[in-house]
Enzyme design. Structure first.
Site, PDB file in Angstrom:
ATOM      1  N   ASP A 267      28.367 108.551  36.022  1.00  0.00           N
ATOM      2  CA  ASP A 267      29.397 107.606  35.830  1.00  0.00           C
ATOM      3  C   ASP A 267      30.660 107.980  36.329  1.00  0.00           C
ATOM      4  O   ASP A 267      30.989 108.507  37.516  1.00  0.00           O
ATOM      5  CB  ASP A 267      29.514 106.650  34.521  1.00  0.00           C
ATOM      6  CG  ASP A 267      30.229 105.624  34.679  1.00  0.00           C
ATOM      7  OD1 ASP A 267      30.205 104.595  35.714  1.00  0.00           O
ATOM      8  OD2 ASP A 267      30.889 105.072  33.755  1.00  0.00           O
ATOM      9  N   ASP A 271      37.092 109.235  32.276  1.00  0.00           N
ATOM     10  CA  ASP A 271      37.337 107.832  31.669  1.00  0.00           C
ATOM     11  C   ASP A 271      38.212 107.679  30.485  1.00  0.00           C
ATOM     12  O   ASP A 271      37.963 108.397  29.506  1.00  0.00           O
ATOM     13  CB  ASP A 271      36.088 106.965  31.352  1.00  0.00           C
ATOM     14  CG  ASP A 271      35.187 106.460  32.788  1.00  0.00           C
ATOM     15  OD1 ASP A 271      35.844 107.144  33.910  1.00  0.00           O
ATOM     16  OD2 ASP A 271      34.501 105.841  32.734  1.00  0.00           O
ATOM     17  N   ARG A 323      38.737 105.759  43.311  1.00  0.00           N
ATOM     18  CA  ARG A 323      39.241 105.793  41.786  1.00  0.00           C
ATOM     19  C   ARG A 323      39.969 107.141  41.561  1.00  0.00           C
ATOM     20  O   ARG A 323      39.400 107.778  40.522  1.00  0.00           O
ATOM     21  CB  ARG A 323      37.987 105.465  40.626  1.00  0.00           C
ATOM     22  CG  ARG A 323      37.568 104.123  41.035  1.00  0.00           C
ATOM     23  CD  ARG A 323      36.806 103.721  39.789  1.00  0.00           C
ATOM     24  NE  ARG A 323      36.354 102.434  39.824  1.00  0.00           N
ATOM     25  CZ  ARG A 323      35.574 101.734  38.943  1.00  0.00           C
ATOM     26  NH1 ARG A 323      34.972 102.471  37.817  1.00  0.00           N
ATOM     27  NH2 ARG A 323      35.188 100.424  39.030  1.00  0.00           N
TER      28      ARG A 323
END
Length: 445
Positions: A267, A271, A323
């Site tokens: 992923d 995060d 990102r």
């Protein structure tokens, strides 16, 4: 006052004389168990039953420490501080990177590891990790039992309910069966060893505070879960499926992620969501990944409006797509990073984040349709034109362009400012050591 200084100085000299007469600095026994309180603790091991050591211990005040090298350093620092004020750049080699200049040129860094905790800047500058605790030496790379971890393993170290500065006895690859759920006030310090967390689960920082992760390779992280995992000496519980992030920060604060090399996870690489804040992500080397950094849980999760994150001195390298970061709601300072690769965009966002981009170097890809640095995700221009996104002093190369929006200045940018930006012309040198540094004891890093 002069008399007290003289007495302190004399006492300091006596202490140093005693230390050298006891030959404390050579007292490390490498055959001891690795589950100890650290290198400094090992140096004291052979003197535990010595009456001379006991007499010395009685002579010291309640702030005495286990490590003779650290004690000698403290004495030296006390004397020096009578004539000059401590500065973060005391050991500066003049690289211009204020975090690195704070510690890297000290040849005795391995005896003064905890000084690293004084070197953070940005929104995560108050993250002290395990500075106020003892050392824990990881000697066993295995992760056989996530519920009852074996002493000497990384999992056993991070779940303890006291501050710990965690170091590694040797090079190792740690393949985690389940998420490594950390407890508060921990430092994972990979300096002096080649440490990989890879090919399994990776790191979860959830509902805790004060964590430093430094000098570790984190890659090939995989989804895990539907299993019992221990999070403290007194608690374990059921974990649902994890996404496979390299580092997942969930409802936590005062976090510093520094000098790691991250790549190729299932992923995100990093995060930070669900009300996390006071975070610095610095000096890391990101490669070979799609969705690199996510900051903010969802457009509807308004608690992330408090989020403040500094992204500084990182190198966003080969094989990256998007990102870097992707932001929601909060305040984000993107400063003096080197962007040499992206396929879609570098910085994106939704839900009205404030993005302050200063002194970065953006090298656009050859694709003529991917030159834009910025992307407003799933939002019409009639809405995002009011968002405060600015580019100040950025170097835009190979056709790269940054579309600003919102106000030119104001309180919003003040909340998205965390350190002084340097000229974008210096980015190459500021980020030249991004990622894990090869540090060996007895020399500068």
């Amino acid at each position: 006052m002069e008399l007290r200084f003289v007495s302190q100085f004399v006492f300091s000299i006596l202490v140093i004389t005693l230390l050298f007469s006891l030959n404390l600095t050579n007292a490390i026994d490498h055959n001891e168990s690795s589950v100890v309180d650290g290198e400094e603790k090992l140096q004291m091991q052979s003197l535990k039953n010595s009456s001379m050591a006991e007499s010395l211990s009685d002579a010291l005040n309640e702030h005495a420490v286990d490590n003779p090298e650290e004690l000698a350093s403290m004495v030296d620092t006390t004397i020096r501080n009578h004539t000059e004020r401590r500065s973060l750049s005391f050991f500066s080699c003049g690289t211009g990177n204020p975090m690195d200049d704070c510690w890297r040129c000290d040849r005795r860094w391995s005896f003064r590891r905890k000084r690293l905790a004084d070197c953070a800047i940005g929104f995560g500058r108050n993250a002290i990790g395990g500075r106020d605790g003892k050392y824990y030496v990881v000697s066993d790379p295995k992760d056989d039992d996530p519920v009852n971890p074996r002493p000497g393993t990384l999992r056993h170290a991070v779940i303890q309910d006291r501050p710990l500065w965690i170091v590694f006895k040797r090079d190792m690859v740690i393949t985690l069966k389940q998420e490594l759920i950390m407890n508060s006030f921990k430092t994972i310090d990979g300096r002096g060893a080649n440490v990989h967390i890879a090919f399994g689960a990776c790191i979860t920082i959830q509902f805790i505070t004060n964590v430093i992760i430094h000098g570790v390779h984190i890659h090939d992280c995989k989804p895990t879960g539907n299993a019992m995992v221990r999070s403290s000496p007194s608690h374990f519980g059921w974990r649902t499926m994890a996404d496979g992030d390299g580092i997942s920060i969930f409802g936590s604060s005062h976090i510093w992620i520094d000098h790691n090399s991250l790549s190729n996870c299932a992923d995100g690489l990093v995060d930070a969501i669900m009300g996390s804040t006071a975070i610095t992500i610095s000096n890391n080397y990101f490669t070979h990944h799609n969705e690199v950094i996510l900051l903010g849980h969802s457009d509807s999760y308004v608690r992330d409006k408090q989020m403040q994150v500094t992204i500084a001195y990182n190198h966003f390298g080969e094989g990256l797509i998007q990102r870097m970061p992707r932001c929601r709601h909060g305040y984000f300072h993107v400063v003096n990073n080197d962007y040499t690769h992206w396929e879609m965009y570098a910085i994106g966002g939704s839900a009205e984040p404030t993005i302050n981009s200063q002194g970065n170097r953006y090298l656009a890809p050859q694709n003529p349709f991917a030159k834009e640095v910025t992307k407003r995700v799933d939002t019409g221009s009639g809405i995002w034109k009011g968002w405060n996104w600015r580019s100040e002093g950025d170097l835009l190369l190979n056709g790269a362009f940054f579309i600003p929006s919102g106000a030119e200045a104001g309180a919003s940018y003040a909340r998205a400012s965390s350190l002084g930006a340097k000229s974008s012309s210096l980015v190459g040198s500021l980020t030249s050591s991004a990622g894990v540094i090869s540090c060996r004891r007895g020399g500068v890093c």
